[in-house]
Enzyme design. Sequence first.
Site, PDB file in Angstrom:
ATOM      1  N   ALA A  32       5.926   9.555  -3.442  1.00 59.08           N
ATOM      2  CA  ALA A  32       6.743   8.960  -4.514  1.00 59.08           C
ATOM      3  C   ALA A  32       7.276   7.629  -3.998  1.00 59.08           C
ATOM      4  O   ALA A  32       7.732   7.540  -2.850  1.00 59.08           O
ATOM      5  CB  ALA A  32       7.889   9.896  -4.894  1.00 59.08           C
ATOM      6  N   VAL A  79       7.624   9.276   1.241  1.00 59.59           N
ATOM      7  CA  VAL A  79       8.189   8.105   0.572  1.00 59.59           C
ATOM      8  C   VAL A  79       7.223   6.925   0.699  1.00 59.59           C
ATOM      9  O   VAL A  79       6.825   6.553   1.804  1.00 59.59           O
ATOM     10  CB  VAL A  79       9.567   7.744   1.165  1.00 59.59           C
ATOM     11  CG1 VAL A  79      10.129   6.506   0.466  1.00 59.59           C
ATOM     12  CG2 VAL A  79      10.536   8.920   1.040  1.00 59.59           C
ATOM     13  N   LYS A  80       6.871   6.364  -0.459  1.00 56.40           N
ATOM     14  CA  LYS A  80       5.964   5.214  -0.480  1.00 56.40           C
ATOM     15  C   LYS A  80       6.778   3.930  -0.420  1.00 56.40           C
ATOM     16  O   LYS A  80       7.684   3.722  -1.249  1.00 56.40           O
ATOM     17  CB  LYS A  80       5.174   5.225  -1.787  1.00 56.40           C
ATOM     18  CG  LYS A  80       3.708   5.534  -1.619  1.00 56.40           C
ATOM     19  CD  LYS A  80       3.063   5.631  -2.978  1.00 56.40           C
ATOM     20  CE  LYS A  80       1.675   5.036  -2.961  1.00 56.40           C
ATOM     21  NZ  LYS A  80       1.025   5.149  -4.282  1.00 56.40           N
ATOM     22  N   ILE A  81       6.446   3.092   0.548  1.00 58.00           N
ATOM     23  CA  ILE A  81       7.173   1.835   0.723  1.00 58.00           C
ATOM     24  C   ILE A  81       6.151   0.697   0.831  1.00 58.00           C
ATOM     25  O   ILE A  81       5.151   0.835   1.539  1.00 58.00           O
ATOM     26  CB  ILE A  81       8.064   1.899   1.988  1.00 58.00           C
ATOM     27  CG1 ILE A  81       9.120   2.985   1.772  1.00 58.00           C
ATOM     28  CG2 ILE A  81       8.685   0.554   2.311  1.00 58.00           C
ATOM     29  CD1 ILE A  81      10.223   3.019   2.777  1.00 58.00           C
TER      30      ILE A  81
END
Length: 222
Positions: free
Chosen positions: A57, A83-85
């Site tokens: 996400a 966590v997508k960064i």
Amino acid sequence: MRIFLDTANLDEIRYGARLGVVSGITTNPSLVAKEGTSDYRTRVLEICRLIEGPISAEVVSTDVRAMLEEGRRIASWHPNVVVKIPSTEEGFEAISTLSKEGIRINQTLCFSVNQALLGAQAGSSYVSPFVGRLDDAGHDGMAVVADIVAVYQHYGITTQVLAASLRHPLHVVAAAKAGAHIATIPHKVLMAMVKHPLTDLGLAAFLKDWNAVAKAPLARVG
Ligand code: G3P
């Protein structure tokens, strides 16, 4: 190479889960918006109930402090959430802080080996080179995947290469040949991987032959 689905659509995810071929999901703000919801958390929790595996996400903040807050909040939704960064200056700083806190990061919007090298140093668990978008811009997207895999292998880097922005089944084959750890694909590409006209024709011929003999009277001996 593992197969993830790149979607926030629950029916598509149910289909992949039913086949037993999908071991993770990647989402992004565009994919969630396409589903007509802005409740990202609820959608991700619904996905977590369907697939036992990493569910990516993405943060929508762009400055470091906000990315850190948002990244921690997203990571708290479920133990399987990654966590997508994005591969920006602020993103690398956020990745390095969050990864030290034990939060798994999928470094997204990666378009070069250099960005992949920086992400690995910062502590990304996954790096997502966007193959189709590189192709769209006149580059060889799959060559970038192959180069990242080669460089990571050379240095024993454990960040997993997650080939993304894959648009057709040959992209998946090429990602596997390039040594990507994961290919994340849209539903239509999964469907195209499943189907082969020769399988359908072959099955129809087997069943026709079998039914012909099964319906014939039994041969008697003596
Ligand atoms: O995983 C990244 C993907 O959602 C981007 O795909 O086809 O919009 O370049 P595409």
